[in-house]
Design an enzyme around this catalytic site. Structure first.
Site, mmCIF file in Angstrom:
data_model
loop_
_atom_site.group_PDB
_atom_site.id
_atom_site.type_symbol
_atom_site.label_atom_id
_atom_site.label_comp_id
_atom_site.label_asym_id
_atom_site.label_seq_id
_atom_site.Cartn_x
_atom_site.Cartn_y
_atom_site.Cartn_z
ATOM 1 C CB THR A 1 5.872 -0.438 9.504
ATOM 2 O OG1 THR A 1 6.349 -0.252 8.175
ATOM 3 C CG2 THR A 1 7.002 -0.912 10.388
ATOM 4 C CB SER B 1 -7.952 4.418 -15.345
ATOM 5 O OG SER B 1 -7.090 5.476 -15.016
ATOM 6 N N GLY C 1 0.830 -1.204 0.000
ATOM 7 C CA GLY C 1 0.000 0.000 0.000
ATOM 8 C C GLY C 1 0.857 1.242 0.000
ATOM 9 N N PRO C 2 0.232 2.418 -0.160
ATOM 10 C CG PRO C 2 -1.388 4.079 -0.265
ATOM 11 C CD PRO C 2 -1.206 2.618 -0.382
ATOM 12 N N PRO C 3 2.536 4.948 1.230
ATOM 13 C CG PRO C 3 4.374 6.236 0.631
ATOM 14 C CD PRO C 3 3.088 5.709 0.093
ATOM 15 C CE LYS D 1 -8.514 5.301 -10.796
ATOM 16 N NZ LYS D 1 -8.678 4.431 -11.967
ATOM 17 C CB VAL E 1 -1.876 3.043 4.592
ATOM 18 C CG1 VAL E 1 -2.160 4.088 3.536
ATOM 19 C CG2 VAL E 1 -0.951 1.975 4.052
ATOM 20 N N GLY E 2 -0.094 2.453 7.609
ATOM 21 C CA GLY E 2 -0.024 1.585 8.785
ATOM 22 C C GLY E 2 0.475 0.179 8.524
#
Length: 817
Positions: A396, A713, A389-391, A756, A393-394
């Protein structure tokens, strides 16, 4: 310099001492007489296998072939003159005439000797060079027609040639002095040579080079050229000899130092014994004490005992002692078969996950399922989890929560930028400063063989390079069938990693090796919606920052409206890291007033935000009005979450060319081409005259041209913009869309739907068009988060015309004719 075998050299010395009828060195008078002699028209030819004879030089030759013995005996009874020619290939046992080189040397047989072993040796002296013309006879030995090859040159008064001869002598004498195998008398022989021609020939004959190279020297007619070649070979020999002597001197010095150190260490040991025992006894005693309580296998115990005995035999002052001691300490401190007891209370685990993380319901459910399987099976040979996932977001922190839920030790190892395989596997202990790999070091610190091990940023590990392949090393670590016997280069003992619970984290799967990806079960963690971020800020971030800054809850109030303002205007991310930093900055600002006992407003308002955080960094994404034809709102996914983008289409008189701008990638360009071609193919449905496409140029632009854009997209967005431009019909207000298109007119599903939707809500969009296959993604989002949004699901591109375009035309439409 001397190429003769040792026995031949001794025999030649004895002959020279006992016989006075010949002298090996050639005087100037002898050279003049030799040059005056004529070469016979034909000569008996003696093939030489492993040497080359030069004019004026005396050498011994052992004769073995029947043909050669017959030739020698007949010639010795006659005028003693023969022709000697080197073979082209020394491996040929019985050479033919074509196997001989074309240039040879006229030789005089000085002596025939019967050796004690029964072989025949002759002493011959070279006279002049000749060239083979043709073969006269083959039996009983070769006889050939020859011609003279000598070229008489006069270098008298040539200073350059004189210096060249002087250099030849100097370098030759240096080699004689430095080589222990050459008698010093050879130096006197060199000094006594007066003839330049004989000097070059004598040195050429003595060079330490192969027969082929000597033959090349013999065939050089120009004396100065040959002298230069000989000097170059001599200098090379001298350099090799000097290097060899340096190495031998260094080895001798090192051996002398080792012997000295050994004697001093022996004396030091005796002194220590007299003073009250050895200093290393305490260290060895501590190692034995640690080993006594270890639960290791017989194999590890055997290795430890062997290495400990090796340590006891070493002296404490020896260089290897500290290396061996460090190795044994690491082996003794590793948690061999030492495990913490697992707490498989799944209700408690669920509670801990809920306490530490808001939302992420699907992910937490999958983790609980994973723990349930381990509880039932009592075996960790289940897929390794990979949280993607993106940086922020929890990912770790989820690993940390799992460790807390299970009651296990927690280890986090960042793999970002790792380039060296040895960081994972360690170096062999023979290297100076060698250490075990980070896997073993981490387990040593954790003091447990079953921790929760988070491999952070696994997507940023380098692939194969000059230092090895770290990704290949991870294949063994993350394979349940292989990691039961993980091999660390430093330990050289297999270590069991099968009870370790590995959890990997990554921002993207694209850079992870396919074989490595196959070993992990991927769990996607998407970004948070605004509502989720507000709840996270209220439940986790705000209390945490208040505590870290020493501010009480009643001293600062941030309501939901202000939190939403911070999220909208000051952060643009999928996670909550930037949000936490902004909250911390606000708290620090108010902490200043609290510390100085000054009055301040406890309840933060919008004016406070501007004063503390400055003017808004990000403007809220706004959908544009529908007064212009050919401008449509699309939805995009980025590493920081969802975004809205605008597709703009402009028409101008021309020849029907298609122009694309806005830093578009190849995939996006292909989508634009597909949309345009589909529109042309179905122009009759939209009542568009096909001739128009030949008369009007089309320009498709996506704003923010400095930002690279790619992906499929935006396909339906581009088609809608083109349809609007060519029909001049208005686009439905407050509508956005996302979907991939095909040449057949199908609308395919795309990813990043949750992000989105978040972007659409930020932009106050009400209607969203998606592929029918994206219905499942919408169903996974909580109803509260999509309240107020209308979704249109389509399968065909042509359906867009009725949904996205109004019947009404724009104001001042362009007349297309």
């Amino acid at each position: 310099m001397n190429y003769y075998p040792e026995n031949d050299l001794l025999n030649l010395s004895e002959i020279i001492e006992s016989e006075t009828e010949f002298i090996p060195l050639l005087s100037s008078e002898d050279e003049e007489l030799m040059n005056a002699e004529d070469i016979p028209e034909s000569l008996p030819i003696l093939p030489l296998r492993n040497t080359v004879l030069f004019p004026g030089v005396v050498i011994p030759i052992t004769v073995g072939r029947d043909k050669s013995i017959k030739l020698i005996k007949e010639s010795y009874r006659g005028n003693k003159i023969i022709g000697v020619v080197a073979q082209k290939d020394v491996k040929v046992e019985n050479p033919e005439f074509i196997d001989l080189n074309k240039i040879g040397t006229v030789a005089q047989i000085l002596k025939i000797l019967q050796m004690p072993d029964g072989s025949t040796t002759i002493i011959i002296q070279g006279k002049k060079r000749f060239q083979l013309i043709e073969l006269i006879q083959s039996d009983p030995y070769f006889k050939a027609k020859v011609s003279q090859f000598e070229k008489v040159q006069n270098f008298e008064g040539d200073e350059k040639f004189t210096a060249l001869m002087s250099s030849l002598k100097d370098v030759s004498i240096q080699i004689i002095k430095k080589s222990p195998n050459i008698p010093t008398e050879a130096g006197f022989a060199i000094n006594n040579i007066e003839s330049p021609v004989f000097l070059v020939n004598f040195v050429s004959s003595s060079l330490n080079i192969d027969v082929v190279e000597k033959q090349k020297l013999l065939e050089i007619s120009d004396l100065q050229e040959r002298a230069n070649k000989v000097l170059a070979a001599l200098i090379k020999d001298l350099q090799m000899l000097e290097l060899k002597n340096q190495i031998q001197d260094k080895v001798k010095t090192d051996l002398d130092k080792q012997q000295r150190d050994f004697l001093l260490n022996q004396q030091l040991q005796k002194i220590q014994e007299e003073l009250g025992g050895n200093s290393n006894e305490q260290e060895i005693g501590e190692l034995k004490k640690k080993a006594k309580n270890k639960k290791w296998s017989k194999e590890v115990s055997k290795v430890f005992d062997r290495e400990l005995k090796k340590l006891q035999r070493m002296h404490p002052q020896a260089g290897e002692y500290s290396v061996q001691l460090n190795y044994l300490e690491i082996v003794a401190e590793l948690p061999w078969n030492e495990y913490t007891k697992d707490d498989f209370d799944l209700d408690k685990a669920q509670k801990i996950l809920d306490e530490d993380h808001f939302g992420l319901e699907k992910i937490k459910e999958r983790i609980i399922e994973h723990l349930a399987v381990i509880k039932i099976k009592d075996d960790l040979k289940s897929p390794i989890l990979c949280l993607v996932g993106p940086p922020g977001v929890g990912k770790t922190s989820l690993g940390k929560s799992i460790a807390r839920a299970l009651g296990r030790k927690y280890i986090r190892m960042s793999l970002g930028g790792m380039r060296d395989e040895a960081e994972l596997r360690g170096h062999r202990k023979t290297y100076i400063g060698a250490m075990p790999g980070r896997m073993i070091q981490s387990l040593r610190k954790a003091k447990s063989s079953n921790p929760v091990f988070v491999l952070d940023e696994i997507d940023k590990v380098s692939g194969s390079n000059i230092s090895g392949d770290p990704q290949a090393a991870l294949l063994e670590i993350l394979d349940p069938e292989q990691n039961i016997a993980f091999h660390d280069n430093y330990l050289e003992i297999d270590y069991d990693l099968s009870r370790v619970m590995f959890i990997a984290t990554a921002n993207t799967l694209s850079t992870i090796h396919p074989a490595l990806r196959d070993r992990m079960e991927v769990i996607d963690i998407s970004g948070y919606l605004i509502e989720e971020k507000i709840e996270i800020a209220k439940i986790h971030l705000l209390p945490k920052q208040l505590k870290e800054h020493g501010v009480k809850k009643n001293q600062l109030i941030l309501n939901e409206k202000i939190l939403e303002k911070i999220i909208d205007d000051y952060t643009r991310e999928s996670g909550v890291r930037s949000l936490e930093k902004r909250i911390a900055k606000i708290i620090r600002n108010k902490a200043k007033f609290i510390a100085m006992n000054k009055k301040y407003n406890k309840k933060i308002n919008e004016e406070d935000l501007i004063a503390i955080l400055g003017i808004p960094i990000f403007q809220r994404d706004k959908n544009i009005n529908n007064n212009l034809a050919g401008v449509v709102t699309g939805l995009a996914w980025t590493n920081t979450g969802g975004e809205i983008l605008f597709v703009e289409v402009s028409l101008s008189k021309g020849k029907g060319t298609l122009t694309l701008t806005g830093s578009l990638g190849d995939v996006m360009k292909e989508s634009a081409t597909l949309a345009y071609e589909y529109l042309k193919a179905h122009s009759n449905i939209l009542n568009i005259d096909p001739e128009i496409f030949q008369k009007w140029n089309v320009h498709i632009h996506i704003p923010e041209g400095a930002t690279p854009k790619d992906g499929p997209s935006a396909g339906i967005t581009m088609f809608t913009a083109l349809a609007s431009a060519f029909t001049q019909r208005k686009v439905r207000a407050k509508m956005a869309m996302t979907g991939e298109i095909t040449l057949r007119g199908k609308v395919l599903p795309v990813g990043g739907i949750k992000e989105k939707i978040l972007a659409a809500k930020r932009a106050k969009i009400n209607d969203i068009i998606l592929s029918s296959e994206n219905t499942k993604d919408i169903n996974e989002i909580k109803k509260d988060y999509i309240k107020g949004l209308n979704f249109y699901y389509i399968n065909e591109m042509i359906e867009l015309v009725d949904i996205a375009l109004l019947k009404e035309k724009v104001k001042n439409p362009v007349k297309l004719d």
